[in-house]
Motif scaffolding. Structure first.
Motif, PDB file in Angstrom:
ATOM      1  N   ASP A 360       0.844  -1.192   0.000  1.00 32.32           N
ATOM      2  CA  ASP A 360       0.000   0.000   0.000  1.00 32.32           C
ATOM      3  C   ASP A 360       0.883   1.247   0.000  1.00 32.32           C
ATOM      4  O   ASP A 360       0.825   2.085   0.908  1.00 32.32           O
ATOM      5  CB  ASP A 360      -0.933  -0.006   1.211  1.00 32.32           C
ATOM      6  N   GLN A 361       1.730   1.331  -1.017  1.00 28.38           N
ATOM      7  CA  GLN A 361       2.651   2.443  -1.159  1.00 28.38           C
ATOM      8  C   GLN A 361       2.430   3.109  -2.513  1.00 28.38           C
ATOM      9  O   GLN A 361       1.852   2.522  -3.426  1.00 28.38           O
ATOM     10  CB  GLN A 361       4.091   1.960  -1.042  1.00 28.38           C
ATOM     11  N   VAL A 362       2.904   4.338  -2.635  1.00 30.18           N
ATOM     12  CA  VAL A 362       2.719   5.091  -3.872  1.00 30.18           C
ATOM     13  C   VAL A 362       3.225   4.303  -5.075  1.00 30.18           C
ATOM     14  O   VAL A 362       2.560   4.205  -6.114  1.00 30.18           O
ATOM     15  CB  VAL A 362       3.439   6.455  -3.779  1.00 30.18           C
ATOM     16  N   GLU A 363       4.416   3.693  -4.921  1.00 29.72           N
ATOM     17  CA  GLU A 363       5.059   3.022  -6.058  1.00 29.72           C
ATOM     18  C   GLU A 363       4.323   1.770  -6.516  1.00 29.72           C
ATOM     19  O   GLU A 363       4.543   1.298  -7.632  1.00 29.72           O
ATOM     20  CB  GLU A 363       6.499   2.652  -5.699  1.00 29.72           C
ATOM     21  N   THR A 364       3.465   1.209  -5.679  1.00 32.46           N
ATOM     22  CA  THR A 364       2.720   0.005  -6.050  1.00 32.46           C
ATOM     23  C   THR A 364       1.210   0.256  -6.028  1.00 32.46           C
ATOM     24  O   THR A 364       0.418  -0.653  -5.782  1.00 32.46           O
ATOM     25  CB  THR A 364       3.087  -1.158  -5.118  1.00 32.46           C
ATOM     26  N   THR A 365       0.830   1.492  -6.286  1.00 29.53           N
ATOM     27  CA  THR A 365      -0.582   1.881  -6.357  1.00 29.53           C
ATOM     28  C   THR A 365      -0.885   2.440  -7.743  1.00 29.53           C
ATOM     29  O   THR A 365      -0.134   3.268  -8.242  1.00 29.53           O
ATOM     30  CB  THR A 365      -0.899   2.950  -5.301  1.00 29.53           C
ATOM     31  N   ARG A 367      -2.873  -1.455  -7.721  1.00 31.21           N
ATOM     32  CA  ARG A 367      -2.331  -2.801  -7.855  1.00 31.21           C
ATOM     33  C   ARG A 367      -3.355  -3.654  -8.603  1.00 31.21           C
ATOM     34  O   ARG A 367      -4.116  -4.406  -8.001  1.00 31.21           O
ATOM     35  CB  ARG A 367      -2.028  -3.363  -6.466  1.00 31.21           C
ATOM     36  N   SER A 373       2.867  -6.312 -10.096  1.00 29.54           N
ATOM     37  CA  SER A 373       3.391  -5.221  -9.270  1.00 29.54           C
ATOM     38  C   SER A 373       4.700  -5.605  -8.593  1.00 29.54           C
ATOM     39  O   SER A 373       5.628  -4.802  -8.505  1.00 29.54           O
ATOM     40  CB  SER A 373       2.363  -4.807  -8.220  1.00 29.54           C
TER      41      SER A 373
END
Length: 419
Positions: A360-365, A367, A373
């Motif tokens: 649940d981080q910017v880089e993996t949103t 998903r 991802s």
């Protein structure tokens, strides 16, 4: 010892609890409860649980040379930077360099690695203390005949002395390559490995020069040369393998050996080709991913490595469907390399070597597909917690003793790399 992971999500998004006893997963399900009062409970709400990652080829203590001699040709880099610095290394240097590597690997989700370096006990002690699994490679080469004789003579003793460490640590032989270990010593090693059922890790076909020299000297390509001397079998792991041809791949498949691809190191050192993944996959050859050392990669983050691996194969094949994310993830977790032991599954009876990932981080949103991802967007920074053999090595990205390791390794790196 019982550990209870509460409210984790599997890759298919099912919510589960996981019970771990004495290093093994003993139960998994949605309705489990802690088995008895006092059970250690690890709250995994919001986390995805996955198998840990396998690094099939490292030179761990070379973390001390990270960034020392970048953007140089291979032989210039070795002769003028790496070899002079390595000549000054002590057992204590290797110990702290390996601890730094273990620290980095834990922080980026590696639970098991297979190493090739000097000072066997320094590496084994560092791994033992850090809690990871490792095949510790007793390096073998013929820089000088007397040195090779000494390393050969030490093998029985080192194998026996490995028993002083945790069962997480296994003895392996690590002959550097066919061009720095002579044939008689390799034949001896083949006999030793068969007698003691030990794994062998060796560099093979990393450059076209190596292939040409083997043909000129022995009249054979490298894989056939290894086979002639008895060193191509299910216990043997071949690192790099960039310049293997189809006849060699047929032979490797027949002998059930394992290939370890190191894409970032190969690209950085410009070895002149891409690992022949399509031909390897078509033959069902055992395969794992390695980072190589931090001196020729700069990172031990397998999340980065698997992305480069997949993209390089797509680019080389002119086909974006080559090496889908789900296949890459299986390779990354060791599911395609049984020589390294059971891995890649979360099920009762399997080893409790697990990761809790915060996606649940910017880089993996957003998903849309969790595995995609992980392969294409994530880095090691998504790893919140690491469990090896049922023991929590990191939680909330905190590891005991981290700053001491960093400072000690930093001081030693500066001392070794003074020019």
């Amino acid at each position: 010892m019982t550990l209870f992971i509460q409210d984790a999500r599997l890759l298919d998004d099912r919510r589960v609890h996981i019970q771990i006893d004495n290093g093994l997963i003993t139960a998994i399900g949605e309705e489990l409860a802690p088995p008895h009062p006092g059970t250690e409970i690890l709250d995994a709400r919001g986390m995805v649980v996955t198998p840990g990652l396998l690094n099939g080829h490292t030179h761990a203590a070379m973390t001390l040379f990270r960034g020392y001699g970048d953007d140089m040709h291979l032989m210039d880099w070795l002769q003028n930077r790496i070899w002079p610095a390595e000549a000054k290394m002590t057992e204590a240097d290797v110990y702290w360099g390996t601890k730094l590597a273990c620290l980095e690997m834990i922080r980026s989700g590696t639970v098991q690695f297979h190493d090739m370096y000097w000072h066997y006990h320094a590496v084994a002690r560092a791994v033992d203390e850090m809690g990871l699994r490792a095949g510790v490679g007793a390096i073998l080469l013929d820089v000088a005949e007397a040195q090779g004789d000494q390393l050969q003579a030490e093998s029985e003793r080192l194998l026996s002395e490995t028993r002083r460490y945790s069962s997480r640590i296994q003895y392996e032989h690590a002959p550097h390559s066919i061009y720095v270990v002579n044939e008689s010593r390799l034949r001896w090693l083949a006999d030793f490995s068969e007698k003691h059922a030990t794994r062998v890790n060796i560099h093979l076909s990393e450059t076209t020069r190596e292939v040409a020299e083997c043909q000129a000297r022995h009249g054979l390509r490298p894989a056939f040369y290894l086979d002639r001397i008895g060193l191509l079998n299910p216990r043997v792991c071949l690192a790099h393998g960039v310049h293997l041809d189809e006849t060699e791949l047929d032979l490797i498949a027949e002998r059930n050996a394992t290939l370890i691809t190191n894409p970032v190191s190969n690209m950085k050192l410009a070895v002149g080709g891409a690992f022949p993944y399509q031909e390897v996959a078509r033959r069902g050859i055992n395969l794992a991913i390695g980072t190589d050392g931090a001196a020729s990669n700069n990172s031990l983050d397998l999340f980065q490595e698997v992305k480069y691996f997949a993209l390089l194969q797509k680019h080389a094949a002119h086909d974006p469907t080559i090496l889908p994310a789900r296949v890459a993830w299986k390779i990354l977790t060791g599911a395609r390399a049984p020589v390294f032991g059971p891995s890649g599954r979360i099920a009762p009876g399997e080893r409790a070597d697990l990761l809790l990932l915060d996606l649940d981080q910017v880089e993996t949103t957003p998903r849309h597909d969790t595995i995609s991802s992980l392969v294409y967007a994530a880095t090691g920074h998504v790893v919140d917690s690491v469990i090896v053999d049922g023991r929590i090595l990191m939680h909330g990205r905190r590891i005991e003793g981290e700053e001491e390791i960093r400072q000690e390794a930093l001081a030693r790196a500066h001392a070794l790399c003074q020019t």
